[in-house]
Motif scaffolding. Structure first.
Motif, PDB file in Angstrom:
ATOM      1  N   PHE A 250       0.836  -1.200   0.000  1.00  0.00           N
ATOM      2  CA  PHE A 250       0.000   0.000   0.000  1.00  0.00           C
ATOM      3  C   PHE A 250       0.870   1.249   0.000  1.00  0.00           C
ATOM      4  CE2 PHE A 250      -2.154   3.538   1.931  1.00  0.00           C
ATOM      5  CZ  PHE A 250      -3.433   3.493   1.414  1.00  0.00           C
ATOM      6  N   ALA A 251       1.858   1.292   0.890  1.00  0.00           N
ATOM      7  CA  ALA A 251       2.684   2.492   1.044  1.00  0.00           C
ATOM      8  C   ALA A 251       3.460   2.803  -0.242  1.00  0.00           C
ATOM      9  CB  ALA A 251       3.642   2.320   2.219  1.00  0.00           C
ATOM     10  N   THR A 252       4.053   1.798  -0.851  1.00  0.00           N
ATOM     11  CA  THR A 252       4.841   2.046  -2.061  1.00  0.00           C
ATOM     12  C   THR A 252       3.959   2.438  -3.241  1.00  0.00           C
ATOM     13  OG1 THR A 252       4.838  -0.355  -2.494  1.00  0.00           O
ATOM     14  CG2 THR A 252       6.770   0.563  -1.387  1.00  0.00           C
ATOM     15  N   ALA A 253       2.696   2.019  -3.211  1.00  0.00           N
ATOM     16  CA  ALA A 253       1.767   2.411  -4.283  1.00  0.00           C
ATOM     17  C   ALA A 253       1.431   3.892  -4.237  1.00  0.00           C
ATOM     18  CB  ALA A 253       0.487   1.589  -4.188  1.00  0.00           C
ATOM     19  N   GLN A 254       1.750   4.552  -3.124  1.00  0.00           N
ATOM     20  CA  GLN A 254       1.453   5.992  -2.981  1.00  0.00           C
ATOM     21  C   GLN A 254       2.613   6.868  -3.422  1.00  0.00           C
ATOM     22  OE1 GLN A 254      -1.767   6.002  -2.199  1.00  0.00           O
ATOM     23  NE2 GLN A 254      -1.440   3.798  -1.851  1.00  0.00           N
ATOM     24  N   ILE A 255       3.708   6.276  -3.847  1.00  0.00           N
ATOM     25  CA  ILE A 255       4.882   7.046  -4.262  1.00  0.00           C
ATOM     26  C   ILE A 255       4.502   8.026  -5.378  1.00  0.00           C
ATOM     27  CG2 ILE A 255       7.132   6.884  -5.418  1.00  0.00           C
ATOM     28  CD1 ILE A 255       7.629   4.317  -3.862  1.00  0.00           C
ATOM     29  N   GLY A 256       4.938   9.270  -5.218  1.00  0.00           N
ATOM     30  CA  GLY A 256       4.637  10.302  -6.199  1.00  0.00           C
ATOM     31  C   GLY A 256       3.494  11.213  -5.788  1.00  0.00           C
ATOM     32  N   LYS A 257       2.719  10.803  -4.769  1.00  0.00           N
ATOM     33  CA  LYS A 257       1.624  11.655  -4.302  1.00  0.00           C
ATOM     34  C   LYS A 257       2.181  12.725  -3.355  1.00  0.00           C
ATOM     35  CE  LYS A 257      -1.952   8.125  -4.843  1.00  0.00           C
ATOM     36  NZ  LYS A 257      -3.030   7.344  -4.191  1.00  0.00           N
ATOM     37  N   PRO A 258       1.582  13.911  -3.354  1.00  0.00           N
ATOM     38  CA  PRO A 258       2.171  15.023  -2.594  1.00  0.00           C
ATOM     39  C   PRO A 258       1.959  14.911  -1.097  1.00  0.00           C
ATOM     40  CG  PRO A 258       0.109  15.701  -3.594  1.00  0.00           C
ATOM     41  CD  PRO A 258       0.408  14.332  -4.128  1.00  0.00           C
ATOM     42  N   TYR A 259       2.880  15.505  -0.361  1.00  0.00           N
ATOM     43  CA  TYR A 259       2.723  15.671   1.087  1.00  0.00           C
ATOM     44  C   TYR A 259       1.760  16.831   1.322  1.00  0.00           C
ATOM     45  CZ  TYR A 259       3.783  16.750   5.981  1.00  0.00           C
ATOM     46  OH  TYR A 259       3.685  16.990   7.322  1.00  0.00           O
ATOM     47  N   VAL A 260       0.772  16.589   2.168  1.00  0.00           N
ATOM     48  CA  VAL A 260      -0.120  17.649   2.646  1.00  0.00           C
ATOM     49  C   VAL A 260      -0.341  17.396   4.129  1.00  0.00           C
ATOM     50  CG1 VAL A 260      -2.431  18.658   2.553  1.00  0.00           C
ATOM     51  CG2 VAL A 260      -1.289  17.963   0.433  1.00  0.00           C
ATOM     52  N   TRP A 261      -0.068  18.393   4.972  1.00  0.00           N
ATOM     53  CA  TRP A 261      -0.175  18.157   6.415  1.00  0.00           C
ATOM     54  C   TRP A 261      -1.614  17.829   6.785  1.00  0.00           C
ATOM     55  CZ3 TRP A 261      -3.272  20.890   9.699  1.00  0.00           C
ATOM     56  CH2 TRP A 261      -3.675  22.170   9.307  1.00  0.00           C
ATOM     57  N   GLY A 262      -1.751  16.829   7.665  1.00  0.00           N
ATOM     58  CA  GLY A 262      -3.067  16.400   8.114  1.00  0.00           C
ATOM     59  C   GLY A 262      -3.771  15.450   7.159  1.00  0.00           C
ATOM     60  N   ALA A 263      -3.145  15.144   6.015  1.00  0.00           N
ATOM     61  CA  ALA A 263      -3.818  14.323   5.002  1.00  0.00           C
ATOM     62  C   ALA A 263      -3.620  12.834   5.260  1.00  0.00           C
ATOM     63  CB  ALA A 263      -3.306  14.684   3.614  1.00  0.00           C
ATOM     64  N   GLU A 264      -4.687  12.063   4.993  1.00  0.00           N
ATOM     65  CA  GLU A 264      -4.656  10.609   5.147  1.00  0.00           C
ATOM     66  C   GLU A 264      -5.035   9.901   3.851  1.00  0.00           C
ATOM     67  OE1 GLU A 264      -6.222   9.204   9.188  1.00  0.00           O
ATOM     68  OE2 GLU A 264      -7.245  11.134   8.965  1.00  0.00           O
ATOM     69  N   GLY A 265      -4.842  10.568   2.724  1.00  0.00           N
ATOM     70  CA  GLY A 265      -5.153   9.958   1.454  1.00  0.00           C
ATOM     71  C   GLY A 265      -6.573  10.285   1.013  1.00  0.00           C
ATOM     72  N   PRO A 266      -6.985   9.763  -0.133  1.00  0.00           N
ATOM     73  CA  PRO A 266      -6.147   8.932  -1.005  1.00  0.00           C
ATOM     74  C   PRO A 266      -5.228   9.712  -1.936  1.00  0.00           C
ATOM     75  CG  PRO A 266      -8.341   9.104  -1.919  1.00  0.00           C
ATOM     76  CD  PRO A 266      -8.380   9.848  -0.622  1.00  0.00           C
ATOM     77  N   GLY A 267      -5.442  11.039  -2.055  1.00  0.00           N
ATOM     78  CA  GLY A 267      -4.650  11.788  -3.012  1.00  0.00           C
ATOM     79  C   GLY A 267      -3.386  12.386  -2.455  1.00  0.00           C
ATOM     80  N   SER A 268      -3.288  12.503  -1.142  1.00  0.00           N
ATOM     81  CA  SER A 268      -2.105  13.105  -0.507  1.00  0.00           C
ATOM     82  C   SER A 268      -1.991  12.588   0.919  1.00  0.00           C
ATOM     83  CB  SER A 268      -2.211  14.633  -0.512  1.00  0.00           C
ATOM     84  OG  SER A 268      -3.396  15.048   0.147  1.00  0.00           O
ATOM     85  N   TYR A 269      -0.801  12.743   1.498  1.00  0.00           N
ATOM     86  CA  TYR A 269      -0.530  12.204   2.837  1.00  0.00           C
ATOM     87  C   TYR A 269       0.446  13.101   3.584  1.00  0.00           C
ATOM     88  CZ  TYR A 269      -2.442   7.841   0.955  1.00  0.00           C
ATOM     89  OH  TYR A 269      -3.262   6.893   0.378  1.00  0.00           O
ATOM     90  N   ASP A 270       0.370  13.042   4.925  1.00  0.00           N
ATOM     91  CA  ASP A 270       1.513  13.479   5.716  1.00  0.00           C
ATOM     92  C   ASP A 270       2.208  12.200   6.171  1.00  0.00           C
ATOM     93  OD1 ASP A 270       0.121  12.516   7.952  1.00  0.00           O
ATOM     94  OD2 ASP A 270      -0.448  14.500   8.661  1.00  0.00           O
ATOM     95  N   CYS A 271       3.289  12.327   6.933  1.00  0.00           N
ATOM     96  CA  CYS A 271       4.122  11.140   7.185  1.00  0.00           C
ATOM     97  C   CYS A 271       3.381  10.039   7.926  1.00  0.00           C
ATOM     98  CB  CYS A 271       5.404  11.534   7.923  1.00  0.00           C
ATOM     99  SG  CYS A 271       5.163  12.150   9.613  1.00  0.00           S
ATOM    100  N   SER A 272       2.682  10.398   9.008  1.00  0.00           N
ATOM    101  CA  SER A 272       1.978   9.373   9.779  1.00  0.00           C
ATOM    102  C   SER A 272       0.638   9.005   9.161  1.00  0.00           C
ATOM    103  CB  SER A 272       1.767   9.843  11.223  1.00  0.00           C
ATOM    104  OG  SER A 272       1.069  11.071  11.251  1.00  0.00           O
ATOM    105  N   GLY A 273       0.105   9.906   8.326  1.00  0.00           N
ATOM    106  CA  GLY A 273      -1.099   9.555   7.582  1.00  0.00           C
ATOM    107  C   GLY A 273      -0.814   8.403   6.634  1.00  0.00           C
ATOM    108  N   LEU A 274       0.382   8.421   6.027  1.00  0.00           N
ATOM    109  CA  LEU A 274       0.779   7.345   5.110  1.00  0.00           C
ATOM    110  C   LEU A 274       0.948   6.023   5.852  1.00  0.00           C
ATOM    111  CD1 LEU A 274       1.768   6.387   2.300  1.00  0.00           C
ATOM    112  CD2 LEU A 274       4.068   7.080   2.995  1.00  0.00           C
ATOM    113  N   THR A 275       1.677   6.040   6.961  1.00  0.00           N
ATOM    114  CA  THR A 275       1.946   4.781   7.671  1.00  0.00           C
ATOM    115  C   THR A 275       0.688   4.217   8.329  1.00  0.00           C
ATOM    116  OG1 THR A 275       2.664   6.063   9.607  1.00  0.00           O
ATOM    117  CG2 THR A 275       4.376   5.307   8.085  1.00  0.00           C
ATOM    118  N   SER A 276      -0.168   5.090   8.880  1.00  0.00           N
ATOM    119  CA  SER A 276      -1.386   4.593   9.529  1.00  0.00           C
ATOM    120  C   SER A 276      -2.353   4.008   8.510  1.00  0.00           C
ATOM    121  CB  SER A 276      -2.059   5.700  10.346  1.00  0.00           C
ATOM    122  OG  SER A 276      -2.434   6.788   9.530  1.00  0.00           O
ATOM    123  N   GLN A 277      -2.453   4.637   7.345  1.00  0.00           N
ATOM    124  CA  GLN A 277      -3.352   4.115   6.316  1.00  0.00           C
ATOM    125  C   GLN A 277      -2.807   2.836   5.693  1.00  0.00           C
ATOM    126  OE1 GLN A 277      -6.541   5.216   5.385  1.00  0.00           O
ATOM    127  NE2 GLN A 277      -6.174   6.236   7.342  1.00  0.00           N
TER     128      GLN A 277
END
Length: 357
Positions: A250-277
């Motif tokens: 799941f995490a590697t499939a998100q490569i290339g999507k932008p960092y946005v603070w507070g985001a949990e996907g699906p179009g963008s993530y912050d660091c812990s949003g990515l790992t938790s999702q």
């Protein structure tokens, strides 16, 4: 003789003057100074080198990351408290209905006693003179007393529960309001830090911004090389668990999507949003923030690390990435950057946690 000496002196003086006034271009030409390298050049008007500017920007984004963690934690707690309020509200409604039902039963019993002169049917039978009816009357009287006592006890308990539910709901509402205040404060800090960092970057020339990215890569490569040379990966050769493989996928499939603070996907993530999702996709829910992931998940030694484990970074646990093997992590770096792969040792490692232990 005197004339000859005078002529000789005059000629000597003229020659000397000619030598002194003759142009000497080779000696007069200025020696060109070496041009400063882009990494050492000062940014216009700041008096700082590009390295110093990069450190300043990194510090601002680090502070924004810590504030983002505070924002996310307050948001997560508010969500939990809102769900709890919904549950308590349902419990309050149920409690009120039960109290109304018990009061109706008590009222019916009181009306019956009034109708019969205060004696239950069994007690009236005791006065009939029949021994069998007398015994039946005693049993019925006892049962009636027990039923009344039980009803009153249940009514008292229901009222106590209702008071507790009401107090808990009120407390949770207060917590939600406090959480919203924390979120507002954290958001203000995040916006300020990011705006300051973006302002600094916007003042850089195009070539300086490009060089800034190169400096980031160079520093990350240097830190990764030092980490690898320390033997950190010497004994790390473990396979991911079944859940870990799903999380990594799941995490590697998100490569290339932008960092946005507070985001949990699906179009963008912050660091812990990515790992938790990623771990939610593996059916293993984990805390929302990097700090709570560090606090609540099982800690393991680096030499026991396997793909899917989370590496927590910086002394304040303000960043997290997912280890994917071969000394690399996938992570959402910061505003202005995309989800990417990088060296696991490219940042200061605080420790490693395992979601499925």
């Amino acid at each position: 003789m005197n004339r000859r000496h005078c002529a000789t002196a005059a000629i000597t003086l003229v020659c000397a003057l000619a030598l002194l006034t003759a142009p000497v271009q080779a000696m007069a030409a200025p020696v060109p100074e070496p041009s400063p390298t882009p990494s050492a050049s000062a940014t216009p008007g700041s008096g700082k080198t590009l390295e110093e500017v990069r450190e300043e920007i990194d510090t601002l984004y680090r502070k924004a990351g810590a504030a983002t963690d505070a924002y996310n934690l307050a948001e997560e707690q508010s969500k939990k408290q809102s769900k709890e309020i919904v549950r308590l509200t349902e419990s309050i409604a149920d409690g009120q209905a039960r109290i109304a039902e018990l009061k109706d039963q008590a009222g019916a019993a009181a009306r019956e006693q009034y109708r019969t002169g205060g004696l239950p049917p069994g007690a009236q039978l005791m006065l009939s003179g029949s021994p069998d009816l007398f015994m039946d009357g005693i049993n019925q009287a006892r049962q009636g007393q027990q039923a009344t006592k039980g009803m009153l006890t249940e009514l008292e308990q229901a009222q106590e529960d209702l008071e507790t539910y009401t107090k808990d709901a009120s407390l949770n509402r207060e917590k939600i309001e406090a959480g919203r205040a924390k979120q507002a404060k954290a958001k203000k800090s995040i916006d300020a830090q990011i705006a300051a960092a973006e302002k600094i970057e916007s003042q850089l020339a195009k070539e300086e911004r490009a060089r800034l990215i190169e400096l980031e890569k160079d520093d990350a490569s240097t830190a990764q090389a030092a980490w690898l040379s320390s033997g950190a990966l010497k004994d790390i050769n473990r396979d991911a668990s079944a859940a870990g493989k799903k999380a990594v996928a799941f995490a590697t499939a998100q490569i290339g999507k932008p960092y946005v603070w507070g985001a949990e996907g699906p179009g963008s993530y912050d660091c812990s949003g990515l790992t938790s999702q990623a771990w939610a996709a593996a059916k293993r829910p984990i805390p929302r923030t990097s700090q709570e992931q560090w606090r609540q998940l099982s800690h393991i030694d680096i030499e026991d690390m396997r793909p899917g484990d989370l590496i927590i970074y910086h002394s304040d646990a303000s960043h997290v990435g997912m280890y994917v093997g071969d000394g690399s992590i996938v992570h959402a770096p910061r505003p202005g950057r995309d989800v990417t792969l990088t060296g696991a040792g490219s940042m200061q490692i605080l420790g490693v946690v395992r979601p499925d232990k």
